[in-house]
Design an enzyme around this catalytic site. Structure first.
Site, short mmCIF file in Angstrom:
data_model
loop_
_atom_site.label_atom_id
_atom_site.label_comp_id
_atom_site.label_asym_id
_atom_site.label_seq_id
_atom_site.Cartn_x
_atom_site.Cartn_y
_atom_site.Cartn_z
N LYS A 182 0.84 -1.18 0.00
CA LYS A 182 0.00 0.00 0.00
C LYS A 182 0.88 1.25 0.00
CE LYS A 182 -3.90 -2.35 0.78
NZ LYS A 182 -5.11 -2.33 -0.08
N GLU B 58 -2.75 0.26 -8.33
CA GLU B 58 -4.20 0.13 -8.19
C GLU B 58 -4.79 1.44 -7.68
OE1 GLU B 58 -5.38 -3.25 -5.85
OE2 GLU B 58 -3.73 -4.49 -6.63
N ASP C 113 -9.95 -0.72 -9.16
CA ASP C 113 -10.40 -1.60 -8.10
C ASP C 113 -11.70 -1.04 -7.51
OD1 ASP C 113 -10.83 -3.09 -5.81
OD2 ASP C 113 -8.81 -2.89 -5.02
N LYS D 249 -12.75 -8.15 -6.95
CA LYS D 249 -13.04 -8.69 -5.62
C LYS D 249 -14.50 -9.15 -5.64
CE LYS D 249 -9.88 -5.86 -2.81
NZ LYS D 249 -9.17 -5.08 -3.84
#
Length: 423
Positions: free
Chosen positions: A195, A254, A279, A306
């Site tokens: 991240k 992302e 995302d 996801k």
């Protein structure tokens, strides 16, 4: 359009009519979709079940920090369904507060409505409850497969072929993150993801330079995820940051900008300084035309799917086919589910042709099972940068059967939410 024809075919075979929240739905599984081009049909509708909802919040071993917030617990429920032969299907509804469309109260209420109906019908669940739909869908596939925890037969489900996965570095101090990188490399991961966006940018960039010294670009793939954090700094600074990341040989980033900034995302994708993966932008985009409009406007290089945030495996399949039609790459990550949801997602991944073609295959984001102190028992394990499933490990059904004690079974023809007594 070809996709529209496929969508119509879903309601032409084994048509079923039912009510959910006062809305009439007509749909049914279409066996013709089971081919190499369309490998995932909609979930079967199963009635006459005894059902229960098990509340089981997942507790993180270490607080999970992102650029949005810090998570210590994850709202989670399991939908348990037993058929007349005593077989059990289990589906997971797990939320990420602030990211999932459902509030906890909404998700639990929807799950209890499903349980009271005695019917597993994923497409009857409103699109505004994608995690609930994922739970219903995967519980139905579990029962359809004999209640063994197998939703799709494959070499992976047979324990014969692992799935390559990335190692995930959680946001922390740069010193702690460097330690995570080192441990993941030692464990055999060659694709690493971290991240960015919550710490000082110069600290993060310096850390990534150190990572590259230890993990050279010819041996390690590096992905980063900003969770929209670069929207805070403006386009010029965002471009400079992407250039710095590109100079380090980063594979992709992302969601550099917030989903609301479609024009900004489109500009970054067009410049292509660094490949962009969408995302969060996909969440809440349900209609086929809206999905097409988003992809055609932004033109991302990749999608990150996801399933439990998007409405289930069937919904994720639609996104994947739209991406492939446009030459957009894609991969799958968990939304931090327990072993139940993670196993279902991994089995779906294992039968996706694009993810096994040497030209398009990339490691998946499915190595999150060890994050929790109270994960439910499962048969998944991470070994040398891969996820494996051991089919010889029997499923522990103690919790599920205890939850079903006292639950009422419904007549096979009903889906009305009225208890009819034991049959």
């Amino acid at each position: 359009m070809r996709r529209a024809a496929i969508a119509r075919s879903r309601v032409e075979a084994n048509r079923t009519q039912h009510l959910f929240g006062g809305t009439l739905h007509v749909h049914g599984p279409n066996p013709r979709r089971m081919n190499t081009q369309e490998p995932w049909p909609p979930a079967p509708v199963i009635r006459g079940l005894r059902m229960a909802v098990v509340k089981h919040p997942l507790t993180f071993r270490t607080p999970a920090m992102t650029s949005r917030d810090t998570l210590t617990e994850k709202p989670t429920w399991f939908l348990v369904a037993e058929d007349s032969q005593g077989r059990i299907g289990v589906g997971e509804c797990s939320l990420i507060p602030g990211l999932s469309l459902e509030l906890s109260s909404e998700a639990e209420a929807a799950l209890r409505r499903v349980a009271s109906s005695g019917c597993l019908d994923a497409m009857a669940v409103p699109a505004s409850c994608p995690a609930v739909r994922f739970a219903v869908e995967t519980a139905a596939w579990d029962l359809h497969g004999g209640g063994r925890g197998v939703i799709a037969e494959s070499a992976f489900a047979a324990g014969e072929q692992p799935i390559d996965i990335n190692g995930l570095v959680w946001m922390a101090s740069t010193e702690h993150m460097l330690g995570q990188f080192e441990r993941l490399a030692e464990q055999g991961f060659t694709t690493l993801k971290c991240k960015v966006g919550a710490l000082d940018w110069h600290e993060e960039l310096n850390m990534l330079h150190q990572v590259r010294e230890q993990c050279p670009a010819d041996a390690f793939t590096l992905r980063v995820d900003a969770n929209g954090a670069f929207s805070k700094v403006g386009m010029d600074e965002t471009q400079r940051r992407l250039e710095s990341l590109a100079n380090l040989g980063v594979h992709s980033i992302e969601q550099p900008l917030l989903p609301s900034d479609r024009d900004g995302l489109a500009a970054l994708c067009e410049a292509n300084v660094l490949p962009i993966a969408l995302d969060e932008s996909l969440i809440g985009v349900h209609a086929l035309t809206e999905r097409m409009r988003l992809l055609d406007h932004v033109r991302p290089q990749h999608l990150v799917l996801k399933p439990s945030l998007l409405g289930g495996l069937d919904s994720a399949t639609v996104w994947s086919r739209l991406a492939e039609q446009r030459g957009i790459g894609w991969w799958v990550t968990s939304a931090l589910e327990s072993n139940v949801g993670l196993a279902a997602i991994a089995q779906w991944v294992a039968v996706q042709p694009a993810l096994h073609d040497p030209k398009t295959a990339v490691p998946q984001g499915l190595g999150t099972g060890g994050l929790f102190t109270n994960n439910v028992p499962g048969n998944l394990s991470v070994q040398k940068g891969t996820l494996t499933l051991n089919p010889t490990v029997p499923r522990d059904e103690t919790t599920w059967r205890q939850a079903l004690e006292g639950a009422q079974r419904h007549d096979p023809g009903c889906g009305c939410g009225i208890n009819h007594g034991e049959s």
